[in-house]
Design a protein around this motif. Structure first.
Motif, mmCIF file in Angstrom:
data_model
loop_
_atom_site.group_PDB
_atom_site.id
_atom_site.type_symbol
_atom_site.label_atom_id
_atom_site.label_comp_id
_atom_site.label_asym_id
_atom_site.label_seq_id
_atom_site.Cartn_x
_atom_site.Cartn_y
_atom_site.Cartn_z
ATOM 1 N N UNK A 170 59.486 54.102 80.393
ATOM 2 C CA UNK A 170 58.486 53.405 81.193
ATOM 3 C C UNK A 170 59.169 53.023 82.501
ATOM 4 N N UNK A 178 58.128 54.026 85.961
ATOM 5 C CA UNK A 178 57.425 54.425 87.181
ATOM 6 C C UNK A 178 57.783 53.495 88.336
ATOM 7 N N UNK A 179 57.987 52.223 88.010
ATOM 8 C CA UNK A 179 58.221 51.235 89.053
ATOM 9 C C UNK A 179 59.719 51.032 89.213
ATOM 10 N N UNK A 180 60.225 51.369 90.357
ATOM 11 C CA UNK A 180 61.656 51.217 90.613
ATOM 12 C C UNK A 180 61.860 50.896 92.058
ATOM 13 N N UNK A 181 62.975 50.267 92.333
ATOM 14 C CA UNK A 181 63.286 50.039 93.734
ATOM 15 C C UNK A 181 64.114 51.197 94.200
ATOM 16 N N UNK A 219 50.519 52.212 86.160
ATOM 17 C CA UNK A 219 51.439 51.227 86.734
ATOM 18 C C UNK A 219 51.113 49.816 86.256
ATOM 19 N N UNK A 272 56.454 45.281 80.841
ATOM 20 C CA UNK A 272 57.724 44.717 81.310
ATOM 21 C C UNK A 272 57.637 43.199 81.340
ATOM 22 N N UNK A 278 58.973 44.735 89.717
ATOM 23 C CA UNK A 278 58.162 45.707 88.993
ATOM 24 C C UNK A 278 56.803 45.135 88.628
ATOM 25 N N UNK A 328 54.597 44.679 91.730
ATOM 26 C CA UNK A 328 54.075 45.907 92.318
ATOM 27 C C UNK A 328 52.993 46.530 91.452
ATOM 28 N N UNK A 329 53.185 46.497 90.121
ATOM 29 C CA UNK A 329 52.263 47.209 89.253
ATOM 30 C C UNK A 329 50.990 46.447 88.933
ATOM 31 N N UNK A 388 67.644 42.298 99.418
ATOM 32 C CA UNK A 388 66.914 43.431 98.842
ATOM 33 C C UNK A 388 65.569 43.622 99.524
ATOM 34 N N UNK A 429 56.052 44.821 97.039
ATOM 35 C CA UNK A 429 57.444 44.675 96.627
ATOM 36 C C UNK A 429 58.200 43.781 97.587
#
Lengths: 106, 501
Positions: free
Chosen positions: A101, A103-106, B160, B167, B240, B243-244, B306, B315
Motif C-alpha cells: 500500500x 501509492x502515497x510517498x514523498x 488513495x 495508514x 500520506x 494527501x490521500x 521537507x 502535502x
C-alpha cells in the motif's frame, strides 16, 4: 496467592509481543491482531492493579474494572472500523500487505 | 463532586448534548425521501454546529456563586473551565465550517453519513477538551479517532483515500494502545483515575522515589499525544493521510483534531506531572519540558525543511502543519511562564484553526474545478479568481506569521512565553524556522500572482457557502491579527489561570 508482579510481567510480555507483531508483521490483519494483544495487556494490567492497589481499601472503588470494560468496548469499535477499512483496501488493491500500500510517498 | 448539581452538570456538557440532538436531526434528514431535504443536510450540520458554538459562551463557567461554577462534573469525568470553553468554541466552529466546506465536494458532499461521522468526531473532540479522568481521556480520544479513520477512508472508490485510511488507522491504533498502557500504569501507581488526584498520591510518602516507573508512564503517554498533534518523531502518517484523505477531512484533521489534542495535552501534563511533583529530588516537570522542547525543535525543522521540496499543495500544508505543531509545542515547553504559556498555546490554536481552514477551502475549490492539487497548476490564479487568490494569500501569510494577520501574534505570544520562561534558545530556533517557512509560503503566492497559465480566462466557480466560509475565515484571521488579538489572548489567559488553581 500469586503476587502482583507476576501479572505485571505477564502484561508487559504480552504488550511487547503485540508491539513486536505490529512492527514486524507485514499483513495488515496481523498488525491489527498485534494491537489487540497490546490492548489486552492493558486490560490485564488494569484488573491486576484493581485487585492489589486500592488506596482506600474499600470494595466500592471500581475504577479499574470500569476502565477495563471501556477498553473492551472501544477495542471492539476499533476492530469493526479497522476491518472495514482493510476490506476496502483489499477491494481496490487485492492485497492487505502493508508494504504494497504505497501509492502515497514523498 | 460530593453533591450532584443536576442543572450545572447538564449545562457543563451542553455542547455534547446539542451535538447528539443535531446528529439525530441530520440522520432523519439524510434518509428523507425528497431530494430538497437531503440537499439541506450539509447546511443543517454546518450551521447547526456553528450555532452550537454559542452554547459554551452562553453557559460560561464562572465562580462558585454562578449557575455553572468551574470545577469537576459527572463524578470527576469532566472539568468545566474557561480553557475547555475556549477550545470547545474553536472545535465547534471548525466542525461547522468543515461541513460547509464539504458540501460541494464530489464523492462526499451529498452523502448524509459523512456529516454524521463529522458530528461524532466533533463530539469526541469537545469531550477531549474537557476530560479530567483517565477513562474519559481514553474514551474521548477514541471517540475522536475512530470517526476520523472512517472519514479518511470515506471515498471508497478512490484507492488513495482507502490507503490514507488504513495508514491512519494502523498508526493511530498502535499509538493509542501505547498511550493506554501508560494510562494503565498511572492508574496502577495510585489506584485513582481522576487526573487531578494522581499527582497528590504520586508525591506522597507511600509512593516515594519511584522515579523510573513514573517516567516510563510519561514517555508512553507522550507517544499518544505526539501522534495526535503530529509532532516529529511521530509524524510519519501525516503527509500520506493528508494527501490521500478527502480534502475537507484533511482540513478538519489538521485543525480540530490538533486543537483538541493540545487542549488535552496541556491539561494532562499540568495536572499529572505538575511543578510541585518531585521524585528522587528530580522535578518531573523538567523532564517533560525537555521532551517538548526537543519535539518542538524537531517538528519545526523537519516540517519546514521537507515542505520546501513539495509539489502537491495538500502535502505542503501537511508538512506545514507539522511545523505549526512544533511552534505550538514551544508554547507548551514554556510552561514555567505559567499562564503565558497556556494562553499562547490557546491563541495559536485559535488562529491556526481559521487560517488553515481558509487555505483548505481554496484548495478544495481549486481541485474541484480543475482536478489538480499541484502547486504549479495554481499559476495565474490571481487572473482567474482574484478573490480566491487573495484569501489564499491571507491564509499563507498568516501561516508564515506576517502582520497584519493572526499568525504574527500567534508566533509572537509563543516566542514571548519561551523567552519569559528562560528558553530563549528555543525562541531563536523558532524565529529561524519561521524564516525558512516564509520561503515556501511565498513560492505559492508567487505562483498564484506572477506565473502565467493558459486557463487564465476560466474563473474558478465558487458556491455561495464557500463565499461565506472564505469571508468569515479571512475576516477572523485579519481581526485576530489586529484589534481582536488582545481579547482572544486574554480569554485564553483566563482559561490558563484555571489550570494552575
Amino acid at each position: 496467592m500469586v503476587s502482583l508482579w507476576v501479572y505485571l510481567v505477564l502484561a508487559a510480555a504480552l504488550f511487547s509481543i503485540g508491539a513486536f507483531g505490529v512492527l514486524a508483521r507485514r499483513n495488515a490483519i496481523a498488525i491489527l491482531m498485534g494491537v489487540e494483544l497490546m490492548l489486552n495487556a492493558v486490560n490485564i494490567n488494569l484488573v491486576a492493579f484493581w485487585r492489589f492497589v486500592r488506596p482506600d481499601g474499600g470494595s466500592e472503588n471500581m475504577f479499574g474494572q470500569v476502565f477495563t470494560v471501556f477498553v473492551f468496548v472501544v477495542a471492539a469499535a476499533e476492530v469493526a472500523v479497522g476491518l472495514a477499512i482493510i476490506i476496502s483496501v483489499y477491494r481496490s488493491k487485492r492485497s492487505v500487505i502493508a508494504e504494497e500500500v504505497d501509492l502515497l510517498k514523498w | 463532586m460530593s453533591e450532584f448539581d443536576t442543572l450545572a452538570s447538564y449545562l457543563s456538557v451542553a455542547p455534547e448534548i446539542g451535538l447528539t440532538i443535531l446528529l439525530l436531526i441530520v440522520l432523519a434528514f439524510s434518509v428523507a425521501r425528497r431530494e430538497v431535504e437531503r440537499a439541506a443536510v450539509p447546511y443543517i450540520a454546518g450551521f447547526g454546529m456553528i450555532a452550537l458554538a454559542a452554547l459554551p459562551l452562553i453557559f460560561a463557567p464562572g465562580d462558585a456563586n454562578s449557575t455553572i461554577p468551574e470545577g469537576l462534573y459527572w463524578g470527576g469525568m469532566i472539568r468545566y473551565d474557561v480553557l475547555a470553553q475556549v477550545f470547545r468554541v474553536m472545535i465547534l466552529l471548525a466542525g461547522g465550517i468543515t461541513a460547509l466546506m464539504a458540501s460541494g465536494v464530489r464523492g462526499v458532499g451529498r452523502r448524509g453519513e459523512f456529516y454524521i461521522v463529522i458530528i461524532v468526531a466533533t463530539l469526541g473532540m469537545s469531550l477531549m477538551s474537557a476530560s479530567a479522568d483517565l477513562v474519559m481521556v481514553f474514551v474521548a480520544l477514541e471517540t475522536t479517532s475512530i470517526p476520523l479513520y472512517i472519514l479518511a477512508a470515506f471515498k471508497r472508490d478512490d484507492t488513495r483515500s482507502a490507503e490514507s485510511g488504513i495508514k491512519y488507522f494502523l498508526f493511530g491504533s498502535f499509538a493509542s494502545a501505547i498511550m493506554l498502557y501508560g494510562l494503565s500504569l498511572l492508574y496502577g501507581f495510585t489506584g485513582q483515575t481522576n487526573i487531578y488526584q494522581l499527582a497528590a498520591f504520586m508525591g506522597s510518602d507511600a509512593f516515594a522515589n519511584n522515579l523510573v516507573p513514573v517516567l516510563a508512564s510519561m514517555v508512553l503517554v507522550v507517544v499518544g499525544f505526539g501522534f495526535k498533534v503530529s509532532a516529529v518523531p511521530f509524524h510519519f502518517w501525516t503527509p500520506d493521510v493528508y494527501e490521500g484523505a478527502p480534502t475537507p477531512v484533511t482540513g478538519y484533521v489538521s485543525v480540530a483534531s490538533k486543537a483538541a489534542s493540545f487542549a488535552l495535552l496541556v491539561r494532562f501534563f499540568v495536572a499529572v506531572y505538575p511543578e510541585t511533583l518531585a521524585l528522587s529530588g528530580e522535578s518531573l516537570q523538567n523532564f517533560w519540558i525537555q521532551l517538548m522542547a526537543v519535539f518542538a525543535v524537531l517538528s519545526m525543522t523537519l516540517g519546514n525543511v521537507l515542505a520546501l521540496s513539495q509539489k502537491n499543495i495538500k502535502r505542503l500544508l501537511a508538512y506545514s502543519s507539522i511545523a505549526q505543531a512544533g511552534y505550538t509545542l514551544i508554547g507548551v515547553a514554556a510552561i514555567q511562564s505559567q499562564e503565558l504559556s497556556i494562553a499562547s498555546v490557546g491563541f495559536y490554536m485559535f488562529m491556526y484553526t481559521f487560517t488553515n481552514l481558509a487555505a483548505f477551502t481554496v484548495v478544495i475549490l481549486f481541485s474541484e474545478a480543475t482536478g489538480s492539487e499541484t502547486i504549479a497548476d495554481l499559476a495565474g490564479l490571481n487572473r482567474r479568481s482574484p478573490w480566491l487568490a487573495l484569501a489564499m494569500t491571507i491564509a499563507l501569510l498568516s501561516l508564515a506569521g506576517i502582520p497584519p494577520t493572526a499568525g504574527f501574534f500567534g508566533k509572537f505570544f509563543v516566542f514571548n512565553a519561551a523567552v519569559r520562561s528562560g528558553l530563549t534558545w528555543l525562541a531563536v530556533v523558532g524565529v529561524l524556522n519561521a524564516i525558512v517557512a516564509l520561503y515556501y509560503y511565498l513560492v505559492v503566492i508567487k505562483v498564484m500572482y506572477v506565473d502565467r497559465s493558459e486557463d487564465e480566462d476560466k474563473p474558478i466557480p465558487v458556491g455561495r457557502q464557500y463565499v461565506w466560509v472564505l469571508w468569515a475565515t479571512s475576516l477572523i484571521v485579519i481581526v485576530l491579527g489586529t484589534v481582536g488579538a488582545q481579547t482572544v489572548y486574554d480569554w485564553a489567559a483566563r482559561g490558563a489561570m484555571g489550570l494552575f488553581t
